[in-house]
Design a protein around this motif. Sequence first.
Motif, PDB file in Angstrom:
ATOM      1  N   PRO A  82       0.812  -1.222   0.000  1.00  0.00           N
ATOM      2  CA  PRO A  82       0.000   0.000   0.000  1.00  0.00           C
ATOM      3  C   PRO A  82       0.841   1.266   0.000  1.00  0.00           C
ATOM      4  O   PRO A  82       0.396   2.315  -0.471  1.00  0.00           O
ATOM      5  CB  PRO A  82      -0.824  -0.120   1.285  1.00  0.00           C
ATOM      6  CG  PRO A  82      -0.013  -1.008   2.172  1.00  0.00           C
ATOM      7  CD  PRO A  82       0.668  -1.980   1.256  1.00  0.00           C
ATOM      8  N   LYS A  83       2.069   1.191   0.536  1.00  0.00           N
ATOM      9  CA  LYS A  83       2.921   2.370   0.592  1.00  0.00           C
ATOM     10  C   LYS A  83       4.255   2.054  -0.073  1.00  0.00           C
ATOM     11  O   LYS A  83       4.867   1.027   0.211  1.00  0.00           O
ATOM     12  CB  LYS A  83       3.163   2.796   2.045  1.00  0.00           C
ATOM     13  CG  LYS A  83       1.905   3.267   2.771  1.00  0.00           C
ATOM     14  CD  LYS A  83       2.249   3.735   4.185  1.00  0.00           C
ATOM     15  CE  LYS A  83       0.989   4.226   4.897  1.00  0.00           C
ATOM     16  NZ  LYS A  83       1.288   4.686   6.276  1.00  0.00           N
ATOM     17  N   THR A  84       4.695   2.890  -0.953  1.00  0.00           N
ATOM     18  CA  THR A  84       5.962   2.701  -1.657  1.00  0.00           C
ATOM     19  C   THR A  84       6.784   3.979  -1.578  1.00  0.00           C
ATOM     20  O   THR A  84       6.252   5.071  -1.319  1.00  0.00           O
ATOM     21  CB  THR A  84       5.721   2.349  -3.138  1.00  0.00           C
ATOM     22  OG1 THR A  84       4.983   3.420  -3.753  1.00  0.00           O
ATOM     23  CG2 THR A  84       4.949   1.045  -3.269  1.00  0.00           C
ATOM     24  N   ILE A  85       8.084   3.843  -1.812  1.00  0.00           N
ATOM     25  CA  ILE A  85       8.960   5.015  -1.796  1.00  0.00           C
ATOM     26  C   ILE A  85       8.809   5.762  -3.107  1.00  0.00           C
ATOM     27  O   ILE A  85       8.366   5.215  -4.125  1.00  0.00           O
ATOM     28  CB  ILE A  85      10.424   4.610  -1.577  1.00  0.00           C
ATOM     29  CG1 ILE A  85      10.914   3.691  -2.709  1.00  0.00           C
ATOM     30  CG2 ILE A  85      10.589   3.916  -0.231  1.00  0.00           C
ATOM     31  CD1 ILE A  85      12.392   3.337  -2.595  1.00  0.00           C
ATOM     32  N   SER A  86       9.228   7.017  -3.090  1.00  0.00           N
ATOM     33  CA  SER A  86       9.115   7.854  -4.271  1.00  0.00           C
ATOM     34  C   SER A  86      10.207   7.510  -5.281  1.00  0.00           C
ATOM     35  O   SER A  86      11.173   6.781  -4.970  1.00  0.00           O
ATOM     36  CB  SER A  86       9.219   9.330  -3.881  1.00  0.00           C
ATOM     37  OG  SER A  86      10.517   9.602  -3.372  1.00  0.00           O
ATOM     38  N   GLU A  87      10.071   8.043  -6.496  1.00  0.00           N
ATOM     39  CA  GLU A  87      11.075   7.814  -7.535  1.00  0.00           C
ATOM     40  C   GLU A  87      12.427   8.389  -7.122  1.00  0.00           C
ATOM     41  O   GLU A  87      13.479   7.791  -7.366  1.00  0.00           O
ATOM     42  CB  GLU A  87      10.607   8.451  -8.846  1.00  0.00           C
ATOM     43  CG  GLU A  87      11.524   8.175 -10.029  1.00  0.00           C
ATOM     44  CD  GLU A  87      11.569   6.703 -10.413  1.00  0.00           C
ATOM     45  OE1 GLU A  87      12.580   6.282 -11.001  1.00  0.00           O
ATOM     46  OE2 GLU A  87      10.575   5.984 -10.120  1.00  0.00           O
ATOM     47  N   ASP A  88      12.439   9.566  -6.495  1.00  0.00           N
ATOM     48  CA  ASP A  88      13.699  10.176  -6.043  1.00  0.00           C
ATOM     49  C   ASP A  88      14.369   9.322  -4.972  1.00  0.00           C
ATOM     50  O   ASP A  88      15.593   9.156  -4.968  1.00  0.00           O
ATOM     51  CB  ASP A  88      13.429  11.578  -5.490  1.00  0.00           C
ATOM     52  CG  ASP A  88      13.010  12.549  -6.585  1.00  0.00           C
ATOM     53  OD1 ASP A  88      13.314  12.270  -7.755  1.00  0.00           O
ATOM     54  OD2 ASP A  88      12.377  13.573  -6.248  1.00  0.00           O
ATOM     55  N   GLN A  89      13.553   8.779  -4.045  1.00  0.00           N
ATOM     56  CA  GLN A  89      14.110   7.909  -2.994  1.00  0.00           C
ATOM     57  C   GLN A  89      14.681   6.640  -3.601  1.00  0.00           C
ATOM     58  O   GLN A  89      15.716   6.139  -3.164  1.00  0.00           O
ATOM     59  CB  GLN A  89      13.028   7.574  -1.967  1.00  0.00           C
ATOM     60  CG  GLN A  89      12.601   8.756  -1.111  1.00  0.00           C
ATOM     61  CD  GLN A  89      11.409   8.433  -0.229  1.00  0.00           C
ATOM     62  OE1 GLN A  89      10.502   7.698  -0.639  1.00  0.00           O
ATOM     63  NE2 GLN A  89      11.395   9.001   0.979  1.00  0.00           N
ATOM     64  N   SER A  90      13.996   6.089  -4.600  1.00  0.00           N
ATOM     65  CA  SER A  90      14.476   4.880  -5.257  1.00  0.00           C
ATOM     66  C   SER A  90      15.812   5.125  -5.946  1.00  0.00           C
ATOM     67  O   SER A  90      16.741   4.309  -5.841  1.00  0.00           O
ATOM     68  CB  SER A  90      13.434   4.400  -6.272  1.00  0.00           C
ATOM     69  OG  SER A  90      13.908   3.274  -6.975  1.00  0.00           O
ATOM     70  N   GLN A  91      15.940   6.236  -6.638  1.00  0.00           N
ATOM     71  CA  GLN A  91      17.197   6.563  -7.312  1.00  0.00           C
ATOM     72  C   GLN A  91      18.321   6.802  -6.312  1.00  0.00           C
ATOM     73  O   GLN A  91      19.474   6.446  -6.562  1.00  0.00           O
ATOM     74  CB  GLN A  91      17.003   7.795  -8.202  1.00  0.00           C
ATOM     75  CG  GLN A  91      16.089   7.553  -9.397  1.00  0.00           C
ATOM     76  CD  GLN A  91      15.889   8.816 -10.224  1.00  0.00           C
ATOM     77  OE1 GLN A  91      16.423   9.890  -9.897  1.00  0.00           O
ATOM     78  NE2 GLN A  91      15.107   8.696 -11.300  1.00  0.00           N
ATOM     79  N   ASP A  92      17.975   7.403  -5.168  1.00  0.00           N
ATOM     80  CA  ASP A  92      18.987   7.667  -4.139  1.00  0.00           C
ATOM     81  C   ASP A  92      19.541   6.366  -3.553  1.00  0.00           C
ATOM     82  O   ASP A  92      20.724   6.261  -3.237  1.00  0.00           O
ATOM     83  CB  ASP A  92      18.385   8.534  -3.033  1.00  0.00           C
ATOM     84  CG  ASP A  92      19.424   8.955  -2.009  1.00  0.00           C
ATOM     85  OD1 ASP A  92      20.423   9.590  -2.401  1.00  0.00           O
ATOM     86  OD2 ASP A  92      19.239   8.632  -0.820  1.00  0.00           O
ATOM     87  N   LEU A  93      18.671   5.358  -3.412  1.00  0.00           N
ATOM     88  CA  LEU A  93      19.105   4.062  -2.890  1.00  0.00           C
ATOM     89  C   LEU A  93      19.972   3.300  -3.886  1.00  0.00           C
ATOM     90  O   LEU A  93      20.860   2.530  -3.497  1.00  0.00           O
ATOM     91  CB  LEU A  93      17.879   3.207  -2.510  1.00  0.00           C
ATOM     92  CG  LEU A  93      17.097   3.632  -1.276  1.00  0.00           C
ATOM     93  CD1 LEU A  93      15.838   2.789  -1.138  1.00  0.00           C
ATOM     94  CD2 LEU A  93      17.950   3.487  -0.012  1.00  0.00           C
ATOM     95  N   GLU A  94      19.734   3.505  -5.191  1.00  0.00           N
ATOM     96  CA  GLU A  94      20.421   2.727  -6.217  1.00  0.00           C
ATOM     97  C   GLU A  94      21.632   3.437  -6.812  1.00  0.00           C
ATOM     98  O   GLU A  94      22.335   2.868  -7.645  1.00  0.00           O
ATOM     99  CB  GLU A  94      19.429   2.382  -7.341  1.00  0.00           C
ATOM    100  CG  GLU A  94      18.300   1.474  -6.881  1.00  0.00           C
ATOM    101  CD  GLU A  94      17.309   1.178  -7.995  1.00  0.00           C
ATOM    102  OE1 GLU A  94      17.489   1.719  -9.117  1.00  0.00           O
ATOM    103  OE2 GLU A  94      16.355   0.415  -7.755  1.00  0.00           O
ATOM    104  N   ARG A  95      21.885   4.663  -6.393  1.00  0.00           N
ATOM    105  CA  ARG A  95      23.001   5.400  -6.971  1.00  0.00           C
ATOM    106  C   ARG A  95      24.348   4.827  -6.499  1.00  0.00           C
ATOM    107  O   ARG A  95      24.416   4.068  -5.525  1.00  0.00           O
ATOM    108  CB  ARG A  95      22.908   6.880  -6.584  1.00  0.00           C
ATOM    109  CG  ARG A  95      23.120   7.136  -5.100  1.00  0.00           C
ATOM    110  CD  ARG A  95      23.074   8.626  -4.784  1.00  0.00           C
ATOM    111  NE  ARG A  95      23.110   8.875  -3.363  1.00  0.00           N
ATOM    112  CZ  ARG A  95      24.247   8.886  -2.644  1.00  0.00           C
ATOM    113  NH1 ARG A  95      25.400   8.656  -3.224  1.00  0.00           N
ATOM    114  NH2 ARG A  95      24.200   9.127  -1.343  1.00  0.00           N
TER     115      ARG A  95
END
Length: 368
Positions: A317-330
């Motif tokens: 029901p709750k997911t991280i934002s696109e910016d948060q996802s990119q920050d984790l994968e950088r």
Amino acid sequence: MIIAVYAPHDPRDKRMLWDYLAHVINQWQGEVVIMGDFNEVRVKSDRFGTNFNVLGANIFNSFINSTGLEEVHLGGSAFTWCHKSATKMSKLDRFFVSNNLLNIFPHISGITLDRFLSDHRPILLRESAHDYGPVPFRFFHHWIHLEGFNDFVTSTWNSAPSVDSNGMRNLAGKLKFLKAHIKIWIKDNKSETVSTIANLKKELNQLDAVIDKGTGTEVEAEKRMEVLAALRNIDHIHSMDLAQKAKIKWSIEGDENSNFFHGILNKKRNQMNIRGITIDGVWKEQPNDVKQEFLSHFQDRFAKPSERRANIDMRFPKTISEDQSQDLEREVSKQEIKTAVWGCGTDKSPGPDGFSFGFYYPHLCPVY
């Protein structure tokens, strides 16, 4: 002095006994072994099915501490006394020895035997050492202070083969290569150090002989200071080695010549020594049996799970934002790696090949 104890049940009588034994032991100018049925436990886990008397345990532990006694680790069963109904069990029988006795017999240990018709298990005191094969590689901080070690590590690291495209596997391979060469270098260095100490002592004796005759000059005096400085440096490095092994604060607790230090070191070795393991209710001591049981245990723990797995509902029901996802994968920056490594203590280890952060600080971190 060997003392056999069969303590009374009444708390007041037991306290009188502890006071009497403390007086006798503290007056004795020698080593002490005290053993038997103390009718008292030290911690709550020493009892099962009965109430734990905190006051009685504290008085008993105070007696042990005041006399400088150390408890001998018991292998085998956890409890030495069992009620006939098997609903009540306690660890009442023990061995205690004086601190210095561990220096004389560092491999001393105890074991519980079969009870049969008695409600108490006999306990056996013995000295036994088992060979479990080569010890694992450990990095000692004093190696960094050895002359030539830093240059050796740098040259060996640069000459290590780099054949794997995976960065982590390549790092692990280079560390393994470095570890093997460090072992050889340290072994050769120890041999050279023994020879160096002998030569320095011989030179010091010759210089003292000249100075004692009154014919010494400033040259001899300066040379003597240089020889003493070299001997002190070697002794300091040796002290660092022992300090890390003993895990004590060196400047506070004393030097390696003190009985206190050797008591700490041997106590640690005695406590950490693996004397055996219980397998299906049977105590096993042979190194092959013990190692095989450890291997089987961890193989089972880390084995591939069965085909039947739980299904996970991936609709969150709750997911991280696109910016948060990119920050984790950088990509992780060099500065972040350095900050993480510098934030760890020197005795901590990142995992591979036994190297601690005390090794990474001066050697591998600058490579990044």
